[in-house]
Design a protein around this motif. Structure first.
Motif, PDB file in Angstrom:
ATOM      1  N   TYR A 455      35.382  48.044  18.681  1.00  0.00           N
ATOM      2  CA  TYR A 455      35.573  47.735  20.054  1.00  0.00           C
ATOM      3  C   TYR A 455      34.727  47.670  21.160  1.00  0.00           C
ATOM      4  CZ  TYR A 455      40.068  49.362  17.409  1.00  0.00           C
ATOM      5  OH  TYR A 455      40.877  49.359  16.273  1.00  0.00           O
ATOM      6  N   PRO A 456      34.730  46.577  22.025  1.00  0.00           N
ATOM      7  CA  PRO A 456      33.915  46.749  23.144  1.00  0.00           C
ATOM      8  C   PRO A 456      34.577  47.696  24.349  1.00  0.00           C
ATOM      9  CG  PRO A 456      34.918  44.585  23.062  1.00  0.00           C
ATOM     10  CD  PRO A 456      35.665  45.419  21.890  1.00  0.00           C
ATOM     11  N   LEU A 457      33.513  48.273  24.987  1.00  0.00           N
ATOM     12  CA  LEU A 457      34.054  49.056  25.935  1.00  0.00           C
ATOM     13  C   LEU A 457      32.912  49.064  27.125  1.00  0.00           C
ATOM     14  CD1 LEU A 457      36.558  50.658  26.398  1.00  0.00           C
ATOM     15  CD2 LEU A 457      35.216  52.830  25.954  1.00  0.00           C
ATOM     16  N   PRO A 458      33.462  48.632  28.347  1.00  0.00           N
ATOM     17  CA  PRO A 458      32.440  48.651  29.255  1.00  0.00           C
ATOM     18  C   PRO A 458      31.562  50.163  29.555  1.00  0.00           C
ATOM     19  CG  PRO A 458      34.457  47.842  30.247  1.00  0.00           C
ATOM     20  CD  PRO A 458      34.828  48.497  28.774  1.00  0.00           C
ATOM     21  N   SER A 459      30.336  49.881  29.449  1.00  0.00           N
ATOM     22  CA  SER A 459      29.489  51.350  29.619  1.00  0.00           C
ATOM     23  C   SER A 459      29.765  51.925  30.790  1.00  0.00           C
ATOM     24  CB  SER A 459      28.010  50.877  29.393  1.00  0.00           C
ATOM     25  OG  SER A 459      27.474  50.160  30.418  1.00  0.00           O
ATOM     26  N   SER A 460      30.122  51.457  32.037  1.00  0.00           N
ATOM     27  CA  SER A 460      30.361  51.948  33.100  1.00  0.00           C
ATOM     28  C   SER A 460      31.894  51.924  33.656  1.00  0.00           C
ATOM     29  CB  SER A 460      29.591  51.531  34.319  1.00  0.00           C
ATOM     30  OG  SER A 460      29.956  51.946  35.592  1.00  0.00           O
ATOM     31  N   TRP A 461      32.291  53.062  33.738  1.00  0.00           N
ATOM     32  CA  TRP A 461      33.889  53.456  33.896  1.00  0.00           C
ATOM     33  C   TRP A 461      34.082  53.499  35.597  1.00  0.00           C
ATOM     34  CZ3 TRP A 461      36.314  56.864  29.861  1.00  0.00           C
ATOM     35  CH2 TRP A 461      36.299  56.074  28.613  1.00  0.00           C
ATOM     36  N   ASN A 462      33.094  53.364  36.309  1.00  0.00           N
ATOM     37  CA  ASN A 462      33.605  53.775  37.561  1.00  0.00           C
ATOM     38  C   ASN A 462      34.375  52.830  38.291  1.00  0.00           C
ATOM     39  OD1 ASN A 462      30.860  54.987  36.865  1.00  0.00           O
ATOM     40  ND2 ASN A 462      30.423  55.573  39.049  1.00  0.00           N
ATOM     41  N   THR A 463      34.451  51.659  38.122  1.00  0.00           N
ATOM     42  CA  THR A 463      35.337  50.779  38.548  1.00  0.00           C
ATOM     43  C   THR A 463      35.766  49.825  37.322  1.00  0.00           C
ATOM     44  OG1 THR A 463      34.175  50.865  40.657  1.00  0.00           O
ATOM     45  CG2 THR A 463      35.744  49.130  40.285  1.00  0.00           C
ATOM     46  N   VAL A 464      37.096  49.914  37.209  1.00  0.00           N
ATOM     47  CA  VAL A 464      37.712  49.259  36.331  1.00  0.00           C
ATOM     48  C   VAL A 464      38.443  48.130  36.915  1.00  0.00           C
ATOM     49  CG1 VAL A 464      39.311  48.868  34.294  1.00  0.00           C
ATOM     50  CG2 VAL A 464      37.514  50.800  34.394  1.00  0.00           C
ATOM     51  N   HIS A 465      38.351  46.865  37.180  1.00  0.00           N
ATOM     52  CA  HIS A 465      39.056  46.227  37.977  1.00  0.00           C
ATOM     53  C   HIS A 465      39.280  44.869  37.520  1.00  0.00           C
ATOM     54  CE1 HIS A 465      39.661  45.111  42.626  1.00  0.00           C
ATOM     55  NE2 HIS A 465      40.503  45.764  42.270  1.00  0.00           N
ATOM     56  N   LEU A 466      40.231  44.242  37.204  1.00  0.00           N
ATOM     57  CA  LEU A 466      40.416  43.003  36.771  1.00  0.00           C
ATOM     58  C   LEU A 466      41.725  42.508  37.444  1.00  0.00           C
ATOM     59  CD1 LEU A 466      39.333  40.790  34.847  1.00  0.00           C
ATOM     60  CD2 LEU A 466      40.886  41.900  33.284  1.00  0.00           C
ATOM     61  N   ARG A 467      41.529  40.968  37.638  1.00  0.00           N
ATOM     62  CA  ARG A 467      42.930  40.394  38.099  1.00  0.00           C
ATOM     63  C   ARG A 467      42.941  38.968  37.583  1.00  0.00           C
ATOM     64  NH1 ARG A 467      42.249  40.365  44.123  1.00  0.00           N
ATOM     65  NH2 ARG A 467      43.058  42.516  43.802  1.00  0.00           N
ATOM     66  N   LEU A 468      44.038  38.845  37.203  1.00  0.00           N
ATOM     67  CA  LEU A 468      44.318  37.208  36.670  1.00  0.00           C
ATOM     68  C   LEU A 468      45.802  36.933  36.845  1.00  0.00           C
ATOM     69  CD1 LEU A 468      45.513  37.329  33.486  1.00  0.00           C
ATOM     70  CD2 LEU A 468      43.394  37.701  33.112  1.00  0.00           C
ATOM     71  N   GLY A 469      45.975  35.784  37.363  1.00  0.00           N
ATOM     72  CA  GLY A 469      47.295  35.432  37.496  1.00  0.00           C
ATOM     73  C   GLY A 469      47.738  34.027  37.863  1.00  0.00           C
ATOM     74  N   LEU A 470      48.793  33.857  38.139  1.00  0.00           N
ATOM     75  CA  LEU A 470      49.479  32.514  38.126  1.00  0.00           C
ATOM     76  C   LEU A 470      50.092  32.293  39.613  1.00  0.00           C
ATOM     77  CD1 LEU A 470      50.441  29.908  37.049  1.00  0.00           C
ATOM     78  CD2 LEU A 470      52.261  30.823  36.376  1.00  0.00           C
ATOM     79  N   ASN A 471      49.623  31.524  40.341  1.00  0.00           N
ATOM     80  CA  ASN A 471      50.519  30.974  41.568  1.00  0.00           C
ATOM     81  C   ASN A 471      50.903  29.535  41.478  1.00  0.00           C
ATOM     82  OD1 ASN A 471      49.679  33.581  43.128  1.00  0.00           O
ATOM     83  ND2 ASN A 471      47.752  32.564  43.195  1.00  0.00           N
ATOM     84  N   LEU A 472      52.135  29.512  42.154  1.00  0.00           N
ATOM     85  CA  LEU A 472      52.704  28.215  42.377  1.00  0.00           C
ATOM     86  C   LEU A 472      52.042  27.475  43.735  1.00  0.00           C
ATOM     87  CD1 LEU A 472      56.327  28.161  40.720  1.00  0.00           C
ATOM     88  CD2 LEU A 472      54.172  27.537  39.729  1.00  0.00           C
ATOM     89  N   VAL A 473      51.383  26.630  43.965  1.00  0.00           N
ATOM     90  CA  VAL A 473      50.756  26.365  45.008  1.00  0.00           C
ATOM     91  C   VAL A 473      51.152  24.706  45.267  1.00  0.00           C
ATOM     92  CG1 VAL A 473      49.059  27.814  45.482  1.00  0.00           C
ATOM     93  CG2 VAL A 473      48.471  25.597  43.950  1.00  0.00           C
ATOM     94  N   PHE A 474      51.451  24.351  46.493  1.00  0.00           N
ATOM     95  CA  PHE A 474      51.586  22.741  46.938  1.00  0.00           C
ATOM     96  C   PHE A 474      50.962  22.511  48.097  1.00  0.00           C
ATOM     97  CE2 PHE A 474      55.268  22.884  43.772  1.00  0.00           C
ATOM     98  CZ  PHE A 474      55.897  24.428  43.932  1.00  0.00           C
TER      99      PHE A 474
END
Lengths: 499, 530
Positions: A455-474
């Motif tokens: 398993y890969p694991l980030p070597s630095s844990w100070n900040t674990v921050h991830l964002r992904l998503g879906l918007n409906l935009v018009f």
């Protein structure tokens, strides 16, 4: 065919849809995404309408700590053919102690977006509506307490083990906000986002003073002046002089779905918050912006329990004269010490409401458009958590092609780390806008091998921050230019066509 | 430009996402061993104590002078109690018997004067006695055929000081007449005989025939007894009687003394006898004592001393004291040995100068000699390397190491830090040694050579300034592991007064010792990770 692919991708990404969180997303700030108004209410997307659907609402979990990583706890090379922890007898704990800071914080935040809406009304008025479920928890451990646990108290002889920075807060609340932003002048845009906060459960420590003084003769003076307040279905059972005997959680309050819903829809713990922001266009290329976000409080009135610890006592060993006179025995010494510690904490009969304040942030930044779609940005975000101040400074390169495509590369110095490389990308095939943002891309990784799997694991844990998503935009609202173009095409000047 | 930016950004994204592997961690070879070894320091024991703070001291044993100097006083009342009844020689002091035959004949009054010799005992010469109660029993047997008027007279036994005791009796013919005459409250003068002015009682008889004459062969058999009258006093010379007493006391401290070495000297102990003497007889007491300690002996070397006595008859009692101390004996040296045994012998000799002829000894019926004993030990002493050493079996060693509540591996070290402001002129050092009898070697030792240093004193022995002391006793892993090897432990305590015991020091109740003992330990708490 293309439509089918779009929907499959949308469905896949729904599972991981994430909305913004209280932790400022430095990468997001200069991207053309609807969520940027959460960072500065003066900012808005170029899409005319945006919808964040409950179905696709994301759960955002941020974990930040400022003092240890995986490699700080697990160590290779100390014992041949073995991986050891910092507790291994052959590991020198001083190596770990060196990394302990004066204040070691551990924060976690979770957010579930129930609903999001943004649209333009009129010429330049942008209105937003958001309903989010939020859990913020943070704890700050004084470095001294960790050193005390690992190395003992002898190192503190002649000084004080200062625990006054110890704090802890955990609040679970619902946020319903209504935001407005508008151009006040041709260059100045300002925004305001008012939030009604509905507290659900809380635990808060108000630490006015806490410490242990270790004198040269090894006598110890304990002093404590702190309150722990709870808003939760807890019952503290008392014994003796208001000392705590046991704590009971009333789980009958959650028997059945109806009770759960009733608990979650509780409105007695009300609060108010506000985000304010501004953006100023110095010229067509240069903009500066600033904002204050999460200024707010919640007043907790329901299911209140107050604990107070206010005492000062000195432990100086057994007085031989007391032993001689029969008023003290060595056996009773330990009991007396424990009783003193125990009796330092007592439960008051009051059900005093208490107030928690949101950790607010101050943002300031500027961007410079090198081209119409490409800019460079500088962003400072300062977060105030109790008496702690967190600073993040970001330099970014941003590409925004209307609402079709956005990408950002960012370098952030934050959380005592200077290797935070961030990346964000968003693209909009049709109505759905997909985005993937990481404020900190793990540049280096560790490989964890366990039971044959890797398993890969980030070597630095100070900040674990991830964002992904879906918007409906018009729609796409393009800003009209009101100045001369930077580049003059020759034919426009001479009136002749270019060959 | 835009396209280039897109390509660059995408490439950067790919690079950052793939990243580089910094290190590999194989959780399958994770060692489960773990430990915590903090160094903990805690105040354990403290005290700021002076002798005057100690509440349970017996007030009558520990005495504080006005200047706070301390004395130990042991009192015992009536350790000496002698009365006249304890002297057998005085039991029958005034007892005498007469058994005489007096021939009588004719018709005339026969006057007989006789003298009774008292025999009160060796060398006792009684001049006078006061009789409280007593009787004179008489028996007169006549062999005459005529009755007789018989008068018995004791001319020097005076009633009321003036009237001699006399008795007229009629003795029928050939009969025996018995009777008694009271001599209560009389004074008997035994000094009227010019040839022997003591122990002589004149007796006079007057015998007159009634209705006839005595025959030529008629006799009067006269018996007179004075059986042990209760005398009030007796004056005379009571000889050079000597009462002797001997005893040996075994203090049963031989076993303790085998463990003690070094010098100790109590500077000024004393034994005081407070007595009340109503024997008006010069008496000299010779008290001897010898202390024994192995081959060493120290005698008391006390010279005989006279007891005070009352100037009778005007003075019946005399109270006085006699003290045995360093000024008249070697009591400090004897007590400070300390002796395993003490042999005592004492003698009390009356009239040590012999009989000067004055015969002025007086004893009374209630004469007593009562003495109270007081042993006083002022806390003034010197100690020079007084060492107590004891060897015990190694009680720290467990038969089965798994029974031990403490394993050697559980501690890196344990240290006791001791600090004191010692206001006593007494220093202490101690040590504990692990000893292997098989190899006859000391395996390991923990010691505190200067646990307490004695305070400074002035020329009188009083402390002038407290002494700051600081010492640490460390018990490390090597010591703990040595416990399993050693089969004996040798404890040693050493005491010294100021300047190595070369001067006397005094103990005052306002001396203080302010001490703090702290424990510093570094446990090695082992556990396994799950």
């Amino acid at each position: 065919m293309i439509s089918k692919i779009k929907y499959i991708l949308a469905a896949t990404l729904v599972l991981a849809a994430v909305d913004s969180s209280a932790q400022n997303s430095q990468v997001l700030y200069y991207m053309n995404l609807p969520q940027n108004h959460l960072l500065n209410p003066a900012l808005r997307t170029t899409s005319k309408v945006y919808i964040g659907l409950p179905v696709v609402s994301g759960i955002n979990l941020n974990v930040n700590n400022n003092f240890f990583n995986f490699s700080d706890v697990f160590v290779n090379g100390v014992v041949a053919d073995s991986l050891v922890t910092i507790f291994h007898p052959d590991y020198d704990p001083a190596e770990f102690v060196k990394k302990i800071k004066d204040v070691n914080s551990f924060e976690t935040e979770a957010l579930v977006q129930l609903f999001g809406l943004g649209f333009y009304a009129g010429k330049d008025l942008y209105i937003s509506l958001d309903i989010n479920e939020r859990v913020d928890a943070n704890i700050a451990l004084p470095g001294d307490i960790l050193r005390l646990g690992l190395e003992g108290n002898e190192q503190f002889v002649g000084s004080k083990i200062d625990l006054s920075s110890f704090r802890g807060d955990a609040i679970y609340y619902r946020e319903a906000s209504l935001g407005f932003s508008k151009n006040f002048t041709s260059n100045l845009r300002m925004g305001l986002r008012a939030k009604a906060l509905f507290g659900i459960a809380a635990a808060s420590i108000d630490n006015r003073s806490l410490g242990i003084t270790v004198n040269d003769d090894y006598t110890h003076k304990f002093n404590a002046d702190l309150d722990a307040n709870f808003s939760a279905p807890l019952t503290f059972h008392l014994s003796g002089q208001n000392s705590i005997d046991s704590v009971e959680f009333d789980d009958t309050r959650f028997d059945g779905a109806k009770n759960i819903v009733n608990y979650l829809l509780e409105t007695q713990n009300l609060g108010f918050g506000v985000d304010i922001g501004a953006e100023y266009k110095i010229n067509d290329r240069l903009k500066v912006s600033a904002a204050v976000t999460d200024l707010g409080y919640i007043k907790w009135k329901k299911d209140i329990s107050n604990l107070k610890a206010k005492s000062e006592f000195v432990f100086s060993g057994v007085d031989m004269l007391d032993v001689y006179n029969g008023t003290m025995t060595f056996d009773s010494l330990g009991t007396e010490l424990l009783d003193s510690l125990k009796n330092s904490f007592y439960l008051t009969d009051t059900k005093t409401a208490f107030t928690t304040y949101l950790p607010f942030g101050v943002t300031a930044g500027g961007s410079y458009n090198l081209t119409k779609n490409f800019s460079v940005g500088l962003l400072s975000y300062t977060k105030f958590i109790g008496s702690q101040i967190r600073e993040a400074l970001t330099v970014s390169a941003n590409l925004n092609i209307r609402s079709l495509f956005s990408a950002t590369i960012a370098y952030t110095a934050m959380n005592h780390r200077y290797d935070n490389l961030g990346f964000g990308i968003a693209f909009k095939p049709g109505w759905a806008q997909f985005y993937l943002i990481a404020d900190r891309i793990p540049v280096t990784w560790n490989k964890i091998v366990s039971e044959g799997e890797t398993y890969p694991l980030p070597s630095s844990w100070n900040t674990v921050h991830l964002r992904l998503g879906l918007n409906l935009v018009f729609g796409n609202k393009v800003e009209k230019k009101n100045d001369k173009p930077m580049i003059l095409i020759k034919e426009e000047v001479t009136g002749k066509k270019k060959k | 430009m835009t396209k280039r930016a897109i390509v660059l950004i995408s490439m950067a994204a790919m690079l950052t996402i793939t990243g580089c592997i910094k290190e590999t961690y194989n959780m399958d070879i994770l060692s489960k061993k773990a430990h915590l070894s903090p160094t903990l320091a805690i105040a354990a024991v403290r005290g700021d104590i002076s002798i005057s703070d100690l509440k349970n001291l017996p007030n009558d044993t520990v005495v504080f002078d006005a200047d706070n100097f301390i004395r130990l006083v042991f009192k015992q009342d009536s350790v000496l109690d002698y009365s006249i009844d304890d002297y057998s020689d005085f039991d029958n002091l005034a007892e005498f018997h007469i058994n005489e035959v007096y021939p009588v004949s004719g018709s005339m009054v026969i006057n007989i004067k006789d003298t009774v010799n008292f025999e009160p005992g060796d060398d006792i010469q009684i001049e006078k006695m006061g009789i409280k109660t007593g009787v004179v029993n008489y028996s007169v047997r006549s062999t005459s055929l005529v009755s007789a008027a018989f008068t018995i007279k004791l001319p020097t036994v005076l009633t009321g000081g003036t009237s001699p005791v006399a008795k007229n009796i009629t003795v029928p013919a050939n009969s025996t007449v018995t009777g008694s005459v009271s001599i209560d409250n009389t004074v008997v003068d035994l000094s009227k005989d010019p040839d022997m002015k003591y122990n002589r009682l004149p007796v006079e008889y007057s015998i007159t025939p009634i209705s006839g004459n005595f025959g030529l062969l008629d006799n009067m058999y006269v018996k007179i007894d004075i059986p042990s009258p209760n005398f009030d006093y007796a004056k005379g010379y009571f000889g050079q009687q000597t009462e002797m007493d001997q005893d040996t006391i075994d203090l049963e401290i031989e076993e303790i003394l085998d463990h003690i070495s070094g010098g100790f000297l109590l500077s000024n102990p004393s034994i005081t006898i407070s007595y009340k003497n109503s024997f008006a007889i010069p008496t000299e007491v010779d008290l001897k004592a010898i202390g024994y300690k192995k081959t060493e002996t120290i005698p008391l070397n006390l010279n005989p001393f006279p007891l005070s006595y009352p100037s009778a008859p005007s003075e019946k009692d005399k109270s006085a004291t006699f003290t045995v101390d360093k000024n008249n004996s070697d009591l400090p040296e004897l007590v400070s040995m300390p002796p395993q045994k003490i042999s005592f012998s004492s003698s009390a000799t009356m009239n040590p100068d012999g009989n000067d002829g004055s015969r002025n000894n007086y004893i009374f019926s209630d004469s007593r000699f009562m003495g109270d004993l007081e042993i006083e030990v002022p806390l003034e002493f010197s100690i020079n390397n007084l060492q107590f050493t004891d060897t015990t079996d190694n009680f720290l060693k467990m038969e089965d190491s798994s029974d031990s509540p403490v394993n050697t591996e559980d501690f890196e070290f344990l240290r006791i830090d001791f600090k004191a402001e010692n206001g006593f002129p007494l220093g202490i050092s101690l040590s504990m040694m692990l000893y292997d009898t098989l190899t006859s070697h000391n395996i390991d030792t923990v010691s505190a050579a200067t646990l307490l240093e004695p305070a400074d004193v002035d020329a009188t022995g009083k402390v002038t300034q407290a002494k700051s002391c600081s010492t640490s006793i460390e018990i490390d892993r090597q010591f703990w592991s040595s416990i399993d090897i050693a089969n004996q432990i040798i404890f040693s305590f050493k005491l010294n007064t100021t300047d190595g015991g070369t001067k006397n020091v005094k103990i005052y109740s306002d001396y203080r010792i302010d001490f703090k003992a702290s424990l510093v330990l570094k446990p090695d708490i082992k556990f396994d990770l799950k």
